[in-house]
Write a protein that holds these residues in place. Structure first.
Motif, PDB file in Angstrom:
ATOM      1  N   LEU A  41      23.944   2.263  42.730  1.00  0.00           N
ATOM      2  CA  LEU A  41      23.406   2.425  44.072  1.00  0.00           C
ATOM      3  C   LEU A  41      23.565   1.129  44.854  1.00  0.00           C
ATOM      4  O   LEU A  41      23.406   0.035  44.317  1.00  0.00           O
ATOM      5  N   GLU A  42      23.888   1.280  46.130  1.00  0.00           N
ATOM      6  CA  GLU A  42      23.940   0.146  47.053  1.00  0.00           C
ATOM      7  C   GLU A  42      22.899   0.366  48.149  1.00  0.00           C
ATOM      8  O   GLU A  42      22.942   1.381  48.853  1.00  0.00           O
ATOM      9  N   GLY A  43      21.965  -0.571  48.295  1.00  0.00           N
ATOM     10  CA  GLY A  43      21.015  -0.552  49.393  1.00  0.00           C
ATOM     11  C   GLY A  43      21.570  -1.371  50.537  1.00  0.00           C
ATOM     12  O   GLY A  43      21.838  -2.562  50.389  1.00  0.00           O
ATOM     13  N   ARG A  44      21.762  -0.741  51.684  1.00  0.00           N
ATOM     14  CA  ARG A  44      22.493  -1.361  52.791  1.00  0.00           C
ATOM     15  C   ARG A  44      21.582  -1.597  53.990  1.00  0.00           C
ATOM     16  O   ARG A  44      21.244  -0.657  54.719  1.00  0.00           O
ATOM     17  N   PRO A  45      21.193  -2.855  54.217  1.00  0.00           N
ATOM     18  CA  PRO A  45      20.321  -3.148  55.358  1.00  0.00           C
ATOM     19  C   PRO A  45      20.918  -2.721  56.690  1.00  0.00           C
ATOM     20  O   PRO A  45      20.188  -2.313  57.597  1.00  0.00           O
ATOM     21  N   LEU A  46      22.245  -2.806  56.832  1.00  0.00           N
ATOM     22  CA  LEU A  46      22.865  -2.443  58.102  1.00  0.00           C
ATOM     23  C   LEU A  46      22.878  -0.945  58.340  1.00  0.00           C
ATOM     24  O   LEU A  46      23.233  -0.487  59.426  1.00  0.00           O
ATOM     25  N   GLU A  47      22.501  -0.160  57.335  1.00  0.00           N
ATOM     26  CA  GLU A  47      22.349   1.287  57.495  1.00  0.00           C
ATOM     27  C   GLU A  47      20.874   1.683  57.392  1.00  0.00           C
ATOM     28  O   GLU A  47      20.536   2.764  56.918  1.00  0.00           O
ATOM     29  N   THR A  66      27.717   9.672  48.169  1.00  0.00           N
ATOM     30  CA  THR A  66      26.737  10.403  48.985  1.00  0.00           C
ATOM     31  C   THR A  66      26.930  10.074  50.464  1.00  0.00           C
ATOM     32  O   THR A  66      26.833   8.912  50.861  1.00  0.00           O
ATOM     33  N   PRO A  67      27.190  11.086  51.280  1.00  0.00           N
ATOM     34  CA  PRO A  67      27.411  10.839  52.707  1.00  0.00           C
ATOM     35  C   PRO A  67      26.102  10.616  53.451  1.00  0.00           C
ATOM     36  O   PRO A  67      25.033  11.037  53.001  1.00  0.00           O
ATOM     37  N   ALA A  68      26.180   9.963  54.601  1.00  0.00           N
ATOM     38  CA  ALA A  68      25.013   9.849  55.477  1.00  0.00           C
ATOM     39  C   ALA A  68      24.668  11.253  55.975  1.00  0.00           C
ATOM     40  O   ALA A  68      25.546  12.097  56.162  1.00  0.00           O
ATOM     41  N   PRO A  69      23.377  11.530  56.168  1.00  0.00           N
ATOM     42  CA  PRO A  69      22.237  10.611  56.086  1.00  0.00           C
ATOM     43  C   PRO A  69      21.537  10.593  54.734  1.00  0.00           C
ATOM     44  O   PRO A  69      20.409  10.101  54.650  1.00  0.00           O
ATOM     45  N   PHE A  70      22.149  11.151  53.691  1.00  0.00           N
ATOM     46  CA  PHE A  70      21.484  11.195  52.389  1.00  0.00           C
ATOM     47  C   PHE A  70      21.176   9.782  51.896  1.00  0.00           C
ATOM     48  O   PHE A  70      21.997   8.874  51.998  1.00  0.00           O
ATOM     49  N   ASP A 109      30.152  18.547  49.309  1.00  0.00           N
ATOM     50  CA  ASP A 109      28.972  17.924  49.897  1.00  0.00           C
ATOM     51  C   ASP A 109      27.717  18.310  49.112  1.00  0.00           C
ATOM     52  O   ASP A 109      27.687  19.327  48.419  1.00  0.00           O
ATOM     53  N   PRO A 110      26.652  17.526  49.247  1.00  0.00           N
ATOM     54  CA  PRO A 110      25.406  17.849  48.546  1.00  0.00           C
ATOM     55  C   PRO A 110      24.798  19.162  49.027  1.00  0.00           C
ATOM     56  O   PRO A 110      24.839  19.491  50.223  1.00  0.00           O
ATOM     57  N   VAL A 111      24.239  19.910  48.079  1.00  0.00           N
ATOM     58  CA  VAL A 111      23.467  21.115  48.401  1.00  0.00           C
ATOM     59  C   VAL A 111      22.145  21.030  47.648  1.00  0.00           C
ATOM     60  O   VAL A 111      22.075  20.443  46.561  1.00  0.00           O
TER      61      VAL A 111
END
Length: 647
Positions: A41-47, A66-70, A109-111
């Motif tokens: 996992l990457e935690g991204r402050p800019l996101e 995992t695509p945004a906004p997940f 994509d996630p379901v």
């Protein structure tokens, strides 16, 4: 290179800016293996602090999954922990916004997998023969009732499926681990008022063909023994970490008995704040690769289970976490005083170390970096305490020989936690501007054995404060700090230590509280389930010892404050609500003391957004500059400070 400029401490110009820190840095965590593929996992402050699942293929290609906004993050215990699982390219994960489990493949994509209900999931494992996940379930469906924690099964097929309860009856569960043949399930459990580092139980049950857990048996642990990371070896033996000796050591369950593998004054386990923490793994049925901590520094080693021999594995990493092991490699989050946290892959045969992903792409001249020095200093009751001292360091500047640097004392959160020597730009921000920093592992910190950890039993707000104060005075006596410019800062539990030191002692001249606790009684009444009885051991049972809660709550003694303070607070913080900071601010305003309050919309217990991290760093530095009368070398957006003319 030009000669250094003679300039007072605090006025040094530094290349380590707040913009640089937030733009160039991400957080890394939850490393997992799926065949030859590696995930993290990457935690991204800019996101906005979004946690993104990333895959690295056997060919070395890195892909965002995992695509945004997940946002891959569980809220079980509020602290979360392992929030995804990958098996043969299929991903299962908890989504932060709704806490449902989702599933996706590498091409879809996630379901949603689970029902849209107030249920939370974490620490999932695969039960392949029965086509289900087994995980920790936290039920919030009934309002005004404490959430119910259980172990549950979730079918792999279908959409909006309901979980099936497997194990229930205790307050908390963790670490469900299925034996290689699927016939047995091990797990950890504990009850109020214990925290998992106080006492947990390791249970073992049989799993029927229909998937029920039967004949459960407690095999280790208790109210005064903490068990950590049960794990099955490839040949079906159950291993775990226990602190029954006073140190977190490795053990094995064999022939109905608990067998110590390597008695040692070292910590092979960690405080279980998060689900799924890992400090060891199997390279083979007879070889464990493990990490352990001694006196604040972590080490990597190989344990031969046949001979009982522990062999060090050479690595520059002094902070190691999230260890995963294959027959050929160790993969972990590693770092050192001069290297950022990174996902490291180490070849067990050759010792070759490869950085797969760094938390920062910044390249810094080491001449701007302060290297920590481990110190042990005298404290109350004839004891000693520990910390890391960072001297001011900037290749471009020197201070006058007669001047001593201002000292920032940092009290870590938890309080059952520890600081480390990992390169931390939020410390280097200060040292490169001419501040010295003392990062204190006060009594109650982890990594020094159970006796050191239990110094805080019934003594929170006393032992930790004394150790921070004594550490600062020790450095003043050593000529390494200016006694007239001592400041203290901390977040959450560290913020409580900070506020106590500023309220009940007169050593520090200013301070900063990040979502710090000022009202222990409110914390005992209003906090979430996981920590709702934490204070029973740190202070005393509530409400029976209401007197102690009131006597150690800074909010009731704000009139004793006599120095400037800046408060930083998330307005959506459920652990330490904003009103605790706001009441302190109002008292300081009325007293005429310099005070600042910086509140952030959309932030909870800790700041994740890049703009708020930057504002906090620069705001605290600006505040001290105004209080101590030095001019920061760079322009900084001002913070509103009430009563500044009275400083």
């Amino acid at each position: 290179m030009s000669d250094p400029t003679m300039t007072s401490y605090g006025a040094w110009k530094s290349p380590i800016t707040a913009d640089l820190i937030v733009q160039g840095t991400i957080s890394l965590g939850q490393v997992a293996l799926d065949g030859a593929d590696l995930y993290w996992l990457e935690g991204r402050p800019l996101e906005g602090g979004r946690n993104v699942l990333v895959r690295r293929t056997r060919e070395g290609k890195t892909l965002e999954i995992t695509p945004a906004p997940f946002n891959v993050r569980s809220r079980v215990h509020e602290m979360g922990g392992t929030s995804y699982l990958v098996h043969q390219g299929r991903i299962y994960f908890s989504n932060f916004a709704d806490q449902r489990l989702y599933t996706q493949t590498l091409t879809t994509d996630p379901v949603p997998l689970t029902l849209p209900a107030a249920l939370r999931y974490a620490d999932a494992i695969l039960d392949g023969p029965r086509q289900r996940l087994i995980c920790v379930l936290e039920d919030h469906t009934i309002a005004d009732r404490e959430p119910v924690n259980t172990l549950a099964a979730v079918p792999l097929e279908g959409t909006e499926v309901a979980p099936t309860i497997l194990v229930a009856g205790n307050d908390f569960y963790a670490s469900p681990r299925l034996s290689p043949d699927g016939s047995q399930l091990a797990w950890l459990t504990w009850n109020h008022p214990n925290m998992p580092w106080d006492g947990t139980e390791l249970w073992l049950g049989e799993v029927t063909a229909a998937g029920r857990v039967v004949n459960p048996e407690r095999i280790a642990g208790g109210k005064k023994e903490s068990i950590f990371q049960p794990q099955w070896s490839p040949d079906g033996r159950l291993y775990f970490v226990s602190d029954r000796s006073g140190w977190y050591n490795l053990y094995r369950w064999q022939a109905g008995q608990v067998e110590a593998l390597l008695p040692m004054a070292a910590e092979f386990g960690e405080p279980q704040w998060f689900l799924g923490q890992s400090t060891y793994g199997f390279a083979s049925p007879t070889r464990i690769i493990c990490t352990y901590s001694q006196w604040g520094t972590q080490h990597l080693a190989s344990l031969d289970l046949t001979t009982g021999t522990l062999e060090p594995i050479a690595t520059p990493d002094t902070a190691i976490g999230g260890l995963q092991v294959t027959p050929t490699h160790a993969i972990f989050l590693g770092g050192s005083p001069t290297e950022f946290s990174a996902i490291v892959r180490l070849d067990l045969a050759t010792g070759q170390r490869e950085l797969l992903r760094c938390s920062s792409d910044l390249v810094l001249d080491p001449a701007y970096l302060s290297v920590p020095q481990a110190i042990e200093f005298p404290t109350d009751n004839g004891l000693t305490a520990h910390g890391f001292y960072y001297p001011p360091q900037n290749r471009d500047y020197l201070a006058p020989a007669t001047e001593r640097p201002p000292l920032l004392v940092k009290s870590h959160g938890g309080p059952t936690a520890a600081t480390s020597t990992l390169l931390n730009l939020r410390i280097q921000y200060w040292t490169s501007r001419g501040f010295a920093v003392l990062d204190v592992n006060y009594g109650g910190s982890t990594g020094y054995g159970r006796a050191y950890r239990e110094r805080l039993k019934g003594q929170w707000g006393l032992v930790d404060v004394n150790d921070c104060v004594n550490g600062a005075l020790y450095l003043v006596a050593q000529g390494k700090a200016d006694g007239d410019r001592l400041v203290i800062a901390g977040g959450s539990a560290g913020g409580y230590t900070t506020l106590c030191a500023l309220t009940f002692r007169e050593v520090f001249k200013a301070g900063a509280s990040y979502f710090g606790i000022s009202d222990l009684e409110a914390l005992a009444r209003d906090t979430h389930k996981f920590e709702s009885r934490y204070l029973d051991s740190l202070i005393g049972p509530y409400p029976e010892r209401l007197d102690l809660y009131q006597a150690r709550s800074p909010i009731h003694f704000a009139e004793k404050l006599s120095c400037p303070i800046i408060f930083f607070q998330g307005l959506e913080d459920k652990i330490v609500p904003p009103n605790q900071a706001e009441e302190m601010v109002e008292v300081l305003k009325q007293k005429g003391l310099p005070v600042a309050y910086v509140a952030y919309e959309g932030e909870q217990h800790g700041f994740r957004k890049a703009e708020n991290i930057k504002r906090t760093l620069d705001g605290e530095f600006y505040f001290y500059g105004r209080v101590f009368g030095f001019d920061p070398a760079d322009p900084i957006d001002p913070v509103e400070i009430w009563n500044l003319t009275g400083a």
